[in-house]
Design a protein around this motif. Structure first.
Motif, PDB file in Angstrom:
ATOM      1  N   GLN A 182       0.847  -1.182   0.000  1.00 50.23           N
ATOM      2  CA  GLN A 182       0.000   0.000   0.000  1.00 50.23           C
ATOM      3  C   GLN A 182       0.887   1.238   0.000  1.00 50.23           C
ATOM      4  OE1 GLN A 182      -2.134   1.085   3.674  1.00 50.23           O
ATOM      5  NE2 GLN A 182      -4.008   1.082   2.460  1.00 50.23           N
ATOM      6  N   VAL A 183       0.609   2.184  -0.898  1.00 48.57           N
ATOM      7  CA  VAL A 183       1.429   3.381  -1.034  1.00 48.57           C
ATOM      8  C   VAL A 183       0.555   4.621  -0.881  1.00 48.57           C
ATOM      9  CG1 VAL A 183       3.046   4.644  -2.497  1.00 48.57           C
ATOM     10  CG2 VAL A 183       2.938   2.156  -2.639  1.00 48.57           C
ATOM     11  N   LYS A 184       1.017   5.551  -0.040  1.00 45.28           N
ATOM     12  CA  LYS A 184       0.344   6.830   0.127  1.00 45.28           C
ATOM     13  C   LYS A 184       1.353   7.953  -0.082  1.00 45.28           C
ATOM     14  CE  LYS A 184      -3.032   5.178   3.552  1.00 45.28           C
ATOM     15  NZ  LYS A 184      -3.572   5.386   4.930  1.00 45.28           N
ATOM     16  N   ARG A 185       0.988   8.945  -0.832  1.00 46.49           N
ATOM     17  CA  ARG A 185       1.869  10.085  -1.085  1.00 46.49           C
ATOM     18  C   ARG A 185       1.257  11.326  -0.444  1.00 46.49           C
ATOM     19  NH1 ARG A 185       5.568   8.076  -4.481  1.00 46.49           N
ATOM     20  NH2 ARG A 185       4.929   6.424  -5.930  1.00 46.49           N
ATOM     21  N   ARG A 186       2.045  11.995   0.411  1.00 49.47           N
ATOM     22  CA  ARG A 186       1.577  13.177   1.128  1.00 49.47           C
ATOM     23  C   ARG A 186       2.638  14.263   1.030  1.00 49.47           C
ATOM     24  NH1 ARG A 186      -2.333  11.050   4.766  1.00 49.47           N
ATOM     25  NH2 ARG A 186      -2.082   8.812   5.171  1.00 49.47           N
ATOM     26  N   LYS A 187       2.452  15.218   0.198  1.00 46.82           N
ATOM     27  CA  LYS A 187       3.392  16.330  -0.006  1.00 46.82           C
ATOM     28  C   LYS A 187       4.815  15.792  -0.187  1.00 46.82           C
ATOM     29  CE  LYS A 187       0.667  19.852   2.389  1.00 46.82           C
ATOM     30  NZ  LYS A 187       0.631  20.860   3.466  1.00 46.82           N
ATOM     31  N   ASN A 188       5.666  15.997   0.820  1.00 45.18           N
ATOM     32  CA  ASN A 188       7.062  15.575   0.698  1.00 45.18           C
ATOM     33  C   ASN A 188       7.320  14.163   1.206  1.00 45.18           C
ATOM     34  OD1 ASN A 188       8.016  18.004  -0.407  1.00 45.18           O
ATOM     35  ND2 ASN A 188       8.099  18.951   1.628  1.00 45.18           N
ATOM     36  N   LYS A 189       6.263  13.453   1.595  1.00 41.83           N
ATOM     37  CA  LYS A 189       6.448  12.123   2.151  1.00 41.83           C
ATOM     38  C   LYS A 189       5.726  11.064   1.322  1.00 41.83           C
ATOM     39  CE  LYS A 189       7.138  13.431   7.005  1.00 41.83           C
ATOM     40  NZ  LYS A 189       6.702  13.198   8.401  1.00 41.83           N
ATOM     41  N   THR A 190       6.347   9.904   1.262  1.00 42.23           N
ATOM     42  CA  THR A 190       5.724   8.738   0.661  1.00 42.23           C
ATOM     43  C   THR A 190       5.753   7.615   1.684  1.00 42.23           C
ATOM     44  OG1 THR A 190       6.572   9.377  -1.507  1.00 42.23           O
ATOM     45  CG2 THR A 190       5.695   7.153  -1.289  1.00 42.23           C
ATOM     46  N   GLU A 191       4.581   7.011   1.938  1.00 41.66           N
ATOM     47  CA  GLU A 191       4.469   5.960   2.939  1.00 41.66           C
ATOM     48  C   GLU A 191       4.170   4.625   2.262  1.00 41.66           C
ATOM     49  OE1 GLU A 191       1.406   7.269   5.554  1.00 41.66           O
ATOM     50  OE2 GLU A 191       2.506   9.054   6.231  1.00 41.66           O
ATOM     51  N   ARG A 225       5.879  -4.675   7.616  1.00 36.70           N
ATOM     52  CA  ARG A 225       6.883  -3.685   7.236  1.00 36.70           C
ATOM     53  C   ARG A 225       6.243  -2.357   6.851  1.00 36.70           C
ATOM     54  NH1 ARG A 225      11.727  -6.906   4.045  1.00 36.70           N
ATOM     55  NH2 ARG A 225      11.731  -8.741   5.380  1.00 36.70           N
ATOM     56  N   GLN A 226       6.856  -1.288   7.349  1.00 34.87           N
ATOM     57  CA  GLN A 226       6.421   0.067   7.011  1.00 34.87           C
ATOM     58  C   GLN A 226       7.642   0.897   6.661  1.00 34.87           C
ATOM     59  OE1 GLN A 226       4.297   1.527  10.419  1.00 34.87           O
ATOM     60  NE2 GLN A 226       2.658   0.008  10.277  1.00 34.87           N
ATOM     61  N   MET A 227       7.523   1.742   5.652  1.00 36.07           N
ATOM     62  CA  MET A 227       8.629   2.600   5.255  1.00 36.07           C
ATOM     63  C   MET A 227       8.087   3.974   4.877  1.00 36.07           C
ATOM     64  SD  MET A 227      11.484   2.035   2.219  1.00 36.07           S
ATOM     65  CE  MET A 227      10.543   2.724   0.845  1.00 36.07           C
ATOM     66  N   THR A 228       8.717   5.013   5.415  1.00 41.98           N
ATOM     67  CA  THR A 228       8.346   6.383   5.087  1.00 41.98           C
ATOM     68  C   THR A 228       9.562   7.105   4.553  1.00 41.98           C
ATOM     69  OG1 THR A 228       6.651   6.452   6.817  1.00 41.98           O
ATOM     70  CG2 THR A 228       7.424   8.560   5.939  1.00 41.98           C
ATOM     71  N   VAL A 229       9.430   7.677   3.359  1.00 40.06           N
ATOM     72  CA  VAL A 229      10.503   8.448   2.741  1.00 40.06           C
ATOM     73  C   VAL A 229      10.156   9.927   2.862  1.00 40.06           C
ATOM     74  CG1 VAL A 229      11.821   8.873   0.641  1.00 40.06           C
ATOM     75  CG2 VAL A 229      10.954   6.577   1.116  1.00 40.06           C
ATOM     76  N   ASP A 230      11.038  10.696   3.496  1.00 36.94           N
ATOM     77  CA  ASP A 230      10.840  12.129   3.691  1.00 36.94           C
ATOM     78  C   ASP A 230      11.796  12.877   2.767  1.00 36.94           C
ATOM     79  OD1 ASP A 230      10.611  14.764   4.530  1.00 36.94           O
ATOM     80  OD2 ASP A 230      10.488  14.242   6.658  1.00 36.94           O
ATOM     81  N   LYS A 231      11.278  13.422   1.678  1.00 41.53           N
ATOM     82  CA  LYS A 231      12.123  14.108   0.698  1.00 41.53           C
ATOM     83  C   LYS A 231      12.610  15.455   1.204  1.00 41.53           C
ATOM     84  CE  LYS A 231      13.082  12.952  -2.797  1.00 41.53           C
ATOM     85  NZ  LYS A 231      14.267  12.169  -3.219  1.00 41.53           N
ATOM     86  N   SER A 232      11.924  16.038   2.179  1.00 42.95           N
ATOM     87  CA  SER A 232      12.367  17.337   2.702  1.00 42.95           C
ATOM     88  C   SER A 232      13.672  17.205   3.484  1.00 42.95           C
ATOM     89  CB  SER A 232      11.289  17.953   3.596  1.00 42.95           C
ATOM     90  OG  SER A 232      11.037  17.138   4.731  1.00 42.95           O
ATOM     91  N   SER A 233      13.910  16.029   4.082  1.00 38.13           N
ATOM     92  CA  SER A 233      15.145  15.797   4.838  1.00 38.13           C
ATOM     93  C   SER A 233      16.006  14.703   4.222  1.00 38.13           C
ATOM     94  CB  SER A 233      14.810  15.410   6.289  1.00 38.13           C
ATOM     95  OG  SER A 233      14.030  14.231   6.328  1.00 38.13           O
ATOM     96  N   ASP A 234      15.535  14.120   3.107  1.00 39.38           N
ATOM     97  CA  ASP A 234      16.264  13.032   2.432  1.00 39.38           C
ATOM     98  C   ASP A 234      16.553  11.881   3.390  1.00 39.38           C
ATOM     99  OD1 ASP A 234      16.265  14.373   0.025  1.00 39.38           O
ATOM    100  OD2 ASP A 234      18.215  15.299   0.349  1.00 39.38           O
ATOM    101  N   THR A 235      15.533  11.486   4.151  1.00 42.02           N
ATOM    102  CA  THR A 235      15.707  10.402   5.113  1.00 42.02           C
ATOM    103  C   THR A 235      14.608   9.352   4.942  1.00 42.02           C
ATOM    104  OG1 THR A 235      14.434  11.596   6.799  1.00 42.02           O
ATOM    105  CG2 THR A 235      16.845  11.849   6.831  1.00 42.02           C
ATOM    106  N   VAL A 236      14.876   8.179   5.471  1.00 37.63           N
ATOM    107  CA  VAL A 236      13.931   7.063   5.428  1.00 37.63           C
ATOM    108  C   VAL A 236      13.740   6.524   6.837  1.00 37.63           C
ATOM    109  CG1 VAL A 236      13.478   4.748   4.515  1.00 37.63           C
ATOM    110  CG2 VAL A 236      14.657   6.423   3.088  1.00 37.63           C
TER     111      VAL A 236
END
Length: 432
Positions: free
Chosen positions: A243-252, A259-270
């Motif tokens: 399941q993929v959700k996209r929220r502004k600068n984050k993708t969940e 397993r869960q993974m969140t990518v934060d493009k504003s800080s370039d972190t996972v």
């Protein structure tokens, strides 16, 4: 007959081409869905790092004490001194141990200044079992904790294990130590900085009595995509939809299970959480081994990262990028990787998408930092009580280059640990 003979290989060739095309599309095309849709994520198994367990858990820095008692840090831009020493120390065997002292800060400080010696230092305490695996030696002694290993260059029959926490000094009787081979490693051209180990609030501090000149660095950055990590870790044996959700600068990403993974493009972190992973027996070696295995599984580049800190209270391990033997701060809010064990079957990992790739010429070749005496005076004048300072370290401040895309500048500065938070001494003084 000839036509029928041609049809079979032709048909097989077409089928093979179609198979390769479809495989390529699956390989390069992970989650493309928005909202709450489910997407198949394909598994990759490549290992992008050549760093071994022994590499990332090497001691952080070396201090030599001369025959006259002069202390210096040692680094070498051409070779990894600690790995060279490790190769020589892998032949060590032990015949016995003896506790020399415990609880005495004066005796401990005297031991740290032992003449004609070499100190291999960790930022955090570890165990003999862990040390034995990292150095691949045969020290069959009680599994005590320590954070410094002291070699005597004029006494090949002994080494000392030192623990800052309780001022414990343990002497180990050795076999297989050839001190001439250790001295040969140290005979190479070194970058040396004068230091003096002192006590700060009861804890040993590597004190720099003079101004320190360090190199500046600039690097091109490489950044792994969220596609890469989604393909590697957001899968399970039964290949459930993700399941993929996209929220502004984050993708969940969520596999609707473990397993869960969140990518934060504003800080370039996972942020990656795995609720179905055995974390081991709870020993220090088991914890470090599990952290390493999971970083390999995730596919984090580990060629320049080292263990920086471990907190047994909340079972959290911090890894930082090291350049020239000095840790890099501000790569993210936690360094390169933060690994936290949640319970016996789950863990959470925070890591940066960015890693250093190709060195490029910096704007300035070196920076000269004030002495630690001047630093402590400035902190005092700014109203910061010395009792609030837990540690002070040399570090590199990570900042994005303004004149070059995908480049980062590393500038040396002093970092001060106040209230469990590392910050540059200028930020501490200015109250930022």
């Amino acid at each position: 007959m000839k036509i029928r003979q041609l049809l079979l290989p032709t048909g097989l060739g077409v089928a093979l081409v179609l198979s390769l095309v479809l495989s390529g599309m699956m390989w390069t095309n992970p989650a493309h869905s928005n909202g709450n849709s489910g997407t198949k994520v394909t598994k990759t198994s490549d290992n992008t790092s050549n760093a071994t367990f022994q590499d990332i858990y090497l001691p952080s820095y070396i201090i030599s004490t001369s025959k006259t008692g002069k202390q210096q840090t040692l680094t070498n831009n051409r070779i990894n001194i600690v790995s060279q020493l490790r190769d020589k120390m892998s032949r060590f065997k032990s015949t016995g141990t003896k506790s020399i002292s415990q609880g005495s800060s004066s005796k401990y400080l005297k031991q740290l200044h032992r003449k004609n010696s070499l100190l291999l230092n960790y930022e955090t305490s570890m165990t003999v079992n862990f040390f034995r695996k990292v150095f691949q030696n045969q020290l069959k002694i009680p599994n005590m904790r320590f954070n410094r290993v002291q070699l005597l260059l004029n006494d090949p029959k002994h080494l000392y294990l030192l623990n800052d926490k309780n001022y414990h000094i343990e002497r180990v009787t050795l076999k297989g130590n050839n001190s001439s081979k250790l001295k040969k490693v140290l005979a190479d051209q070194m970058v040396k900085h004068e230091v003096d180990i002192k006590l700060l609030n009861g804890k040993p501090l590597v004190y720099y009595p003079k101004a320190v000149k360090l190199k500046n660095y600039s690097f091109q950055l490489t950044q792994q995509t969220e596609t890469y990590y989604a393909n590697r870790i957001m899968t399970s044996n039964n290949s459930n939809s993700v399941q993929v959700k996209r929220r502004k600068n984050k993708t969940e990403y969520n596999d609707r299970g473990f397993r869960q993974m969140t990518v934060d493009k504003s800080s370039d972190t996972v942020t990656f959480t795995n609720y179905n992973s055995k974390s081991g027996s709870g020993s220090f070696l088991s914890t470090m081994n599990h952290a390493y295995q999971q970083m390999v599984m995730v596919g984090i580049p580990m060629d320049s990262i080292r263990l920086f800190y471990y907190d047994s209270g909340n079972d959290t391990t911090i890894f930082r990028t090291y350049v020239g033997g000095v840790p890099v701060f501000d790569q993210s809010g936690f360094g390169a990787v933060r690994f936290s064990t949640l319970d016996q079957t789950s863990y959470r990992m925070y890591f940066s998408l960015d890693s250093l790739q190709v060195p490029i010429p910096p704007e300035r070749s070196t920076t000269t930092l004030i002495s630690m005496k001047t630093l402590l005076t400035e902190l005092k004048n700014a109203g910061i009580k010395q009792s609030k300072i837990t540690n002070i370290k040399l570090g590199y401040e990570w900042s994005r280059a303004t004149d070059m895309k995908r480049a980062v500048n590393l500038s040396p500065t002093w970092y001060v640990l106040i209230n469990h938070q590392w910050e540059t001494y200028t930020d501490a003084i200015n109250g930022d």
